[in-house]
Design an enzyme around this catalytic site. Sequence first.
Site, PDB file in Angstrom:
ATOM      1  N   ASN A   8       0.617  -1.084   0.043  1.00 46.50           N
ATOM      2  CA  ASN A   8      -0.080  -0.068  -0.016  1.00 46.50           C
ATOM      3  C   ASN A   8       0.860   1.267   0.030  1.00 46.50           C
ATOM      4  O   ASN A   8       1.513   1.447   1.075  1.00 46.50           O
ATOM      5  CB  ASN A   8      -0.790   0.026   1.304  1.00 46.50           C
ATOM      6  CG  ASN A   8      -1.826   1.355   1.364  1.00 46.50           C
ATOM      7  OD1 ASN A   8      -1.734   2.058   0.682  1.00 46.50           O
ATOM      8  ND2 ASN A   8      -2.236   1.138   2.647  1.00 46.50           N
ATOM      9  N   LYS A  10       0.250   4.390  -0.088  1.00 46.00           N
ATOM     10  CA  LYS A  10      -0.571   5.468   0.441  1.00 46.00           C
ATOM     11  C   LYS A  10      -0.249   6.829  -0.350  1.00 46.00           C
ATOM     12  O   LYS A  10      -0.432   6.668  -1.832  1.00 46.00           O
ATOM     13  CB  LYS A  10      -0.071   5.632   1.740  1.00 46.00           C
ATOM     14  CG  LYS A  10      -0.014   4.418   2.851  1.00 46.00           C
ATOM     15  CD  LYS A  10       0.384   4.735   3.958  1.00 46.00           C
ATOM     16  CE  LYS A  10       0.022   3.205   4.660  1.00 46.00           C
ATOM     17  NZ  LYS A  10       0.516   3.391   6.254  1.00 46.00           N
ATOM     18  N   HIS A  94      -9.354   1.040   5.470  1.00 44.22           N
ATOM     19  CA  HIS A  94      -7.895   1.364   6.175  1.00 44.22           C
ATOM     20  C   HIS A  94      -7.987   2.380   7.228  1.00 44.22           C
ATOM     21  O   HIS A  94      -8.835   3.080   7.239  1.00 44.22           O
ATOM     22  CB  HIS A  94      -7.141   1.956   5.156  1.00 44.22           C
ATOM     23  CG  HIS A  94      -5.494   2.129   5.602  1.00 44.22           C
ATOM     24  ND1 HIS A  94      -4.976   2.906   6.450  1.00 44.22           N
ATOM     25  CD2 HIS A  94      -4.448   0.925   5.269  1.00 44.22           C
ATOM     26  CE1 HIS A  94      -3.893   2.393   6.760  1.00 44.22           C
ATOM     27  NE2 HIS A  94      -3.315   1.557   6.031  1.00 44.22           N
ATOM     28  N   GLU A  96      -6.203   4.832   8.112  1.00 42.20           N
ATOM     29  CA  GLU A  96      -6.274   6.009   8.203  1.00 42.20           C
ATOM     30  C   GLU A  96      -7.194   6.839   7.380  1.00 42.20           C
ATOM     31  O   GLU A  96      -7.504   7.856   7.539  1.00 42.20           O
ATOM     32  CB  GLU A  96      -4.771   6.154   6.957  1.00 42.20           C
ATOM     33  CG  GLU A  96      -3.597   5.946   7.794  1.00 42.20           C
ATOM     34  CD  GLU A  96      -2.480   5.260   6.909  1.00 42.20           C
ATOM     35  OE1 GLU A  96      -2.570   5.432   5.894  1.00 42.20           O
ATOM     36  OE2 GLU A  96      -1.604   5.097   7.331  1.00 42.20           O
ATOM     37  N   GLU A 163      -4.757  -5.084  10.999  1.00 41.92           N
ATOM     38  CA  GLU A 163      -3.701  -3.932  10.883  1.00 41.92           C
ATOM     39  C   GLU A 163      -3.954  -3.210  12.391  1.00 41.92           C
ATOM     40  O   GLU A 163      -4.669  -2.501  12.408  1.00 41.92           O
ATOM     41  CB  GLU A 163      -3.692  -2.897   9.934  1.00 41.92           C
ATOM     42  CG  GLU A 163      -3.560  -3.635   8.317  1.00 41.92           C
ATOM     43  CD  GLU A 163      -3.039  -2.725   7.496  1.00 41.92           C
ATOM     44  OE1 GLU A 163      -1.989  -2.714   7.100  1.00 41.92           O
ATOM     45  OE2 GLU A 163      -3.657  -1.524   7.468  1.00 41.92           O
ATOM     46  N   GLY A 169       3.171   2.249  10.535  1.00 40.11           N
ATOM     47  CA  GLY A 169       3.980   3.327  10.438  1.00 40.11           C
ATOM     48  C   GLY A 169       4.973   3.328  11.835  1.00 40.11           C
ATOM     49  O   GLY A 169       5.562   4.390  11.923  1.00 40.11           O
ATOM     50  N   SER A 208       4.168  -2.264   9.964  1.00 40.92           N
ATOM     51  CA  SER A 208       5.549  -2.392  10.139  1.00 40.92           C
ATOM     52  C   SER A 208       6.042  -3.747   9.959  1.00 40.92           C
ATOM     53  O   SER A 208       6.833  -4.219  10.689  1.00 40.92           O
ATOM     54  CB  SER A 208       5.705  -2.213  11.575  1.00 40.92           C
ATOM     55  OG  SER A 208       5.577  -0.722  12.055  1.00 40.92           O
TER      56      SER A 208
HETATM   57  P1  PGA Z   1       3.452   0.136   7.452  1.00 42.49           P
HETATM   58  O1  PGA Z   1       1.662   0.442   6.987  1.00 42.49           O
HETATM   59  O2  PGA Z   1       3.796  -0.971   7.165  1.00 42.49           O
HETATM   60  O3  PGA Z   1       4.050   1.238   7.140  1.00 42.49           O
HETATM   61  O4  PGA Z   1       3.218   0.068   9.021  1.00 42.49           O
HETATM   62  C1  PGA Z   1       1.122  -0.672   7.073  1.00 42.49           C
HETATM   63  C2  PGA Z   1      -0.372  -0.085   6.301  1.00 42.49           C
HETATM   64  O5  PGA Z   1      -0.818   0.938   6.638  1.00 42.49           O
HETATM   65  O6  PGA Z   1      -0.924  -0.633   5.476  1.00 42.49           O
END
Ligand code: PGA
Length: 248
Positions: A8, A10, A94, A96, A163, A169, A208
């Site tokens: 992803n 983003k 997601h 976010e 997640e 992140g 992560s």
């Molecule tokens: P990350 O993000 O691997 O940077 O933690 C995962 C995601 O948001 O799908």
Amino acid sequence: MKYFIAANWKMNKTITETREFLRIFMPAVRKIKDVDIVIAPPFTSLSAAYEKIKGSNIVLSAQNIFWEEKGAYTGEISSTMLADAGCRYVIIGHSERRQYFHETNETVNKKITSAQKDGLHVIFCVGESLKEREAGKTFDVIKKEIREGLKGVNAGNFVVAYEPIWAIGTGKTATTGQAQEMHEFIRKILGELYGDKADEIRILYGGSVTPENVDDLMACKDVNGALVGGAGLKPESFSRIVCFKKEI
Ligand code: PGA
């Protein structure tokens, strides 16, 4: 069950950067047959990515849709348009999007329903915040997200991505014990909704994931793949993740 690993991106990468990523990434994963490899670039790079990957072992995903098919919805994009641009998948729910764009279980459900209607497969994300985990609410939150997000949705063309928000992140991955516990729980909830068909639904871990921890995570019984953010932006690290080692 075939593993499923998606990057992803983003809000990252221009068209030129997308092409450059694929120039290095595609040969590095060319021989991989036992993993569904998915990249989710931003909308502006979808067509350029599709031109490069069509006919290869990599498939395209979008990061969001609106549930209406067309009309006066300035700034929005429908599942019909995404399928037309070469997407086979779309990420929905997601954290976010839930956090910054106020998506709810109800709007997530509308989006999943719309994607399925147009033949797009869905990467359906769920996850608890740190506050919810510390308050002992993890199981309730996940159960509610799944029940409400998948209301009226058929099994068959979606995967679930677990997640934990505190792991996204942050560099703080869930332990393999935490991941397996949650994936097993999610499989149980899916079983209540879909019976035996739940055994066929892939459950990805996200938060992560890196080349360093992917082998251990993929060795967990109910972890069937990964949704990768930061480490999916570099062709070298994402190709290592896709080529994870099963025997450890
Ligand atoms: P990350 O993000 O691997 O940077 O933690 C995962 C995601 O948001 O799908």
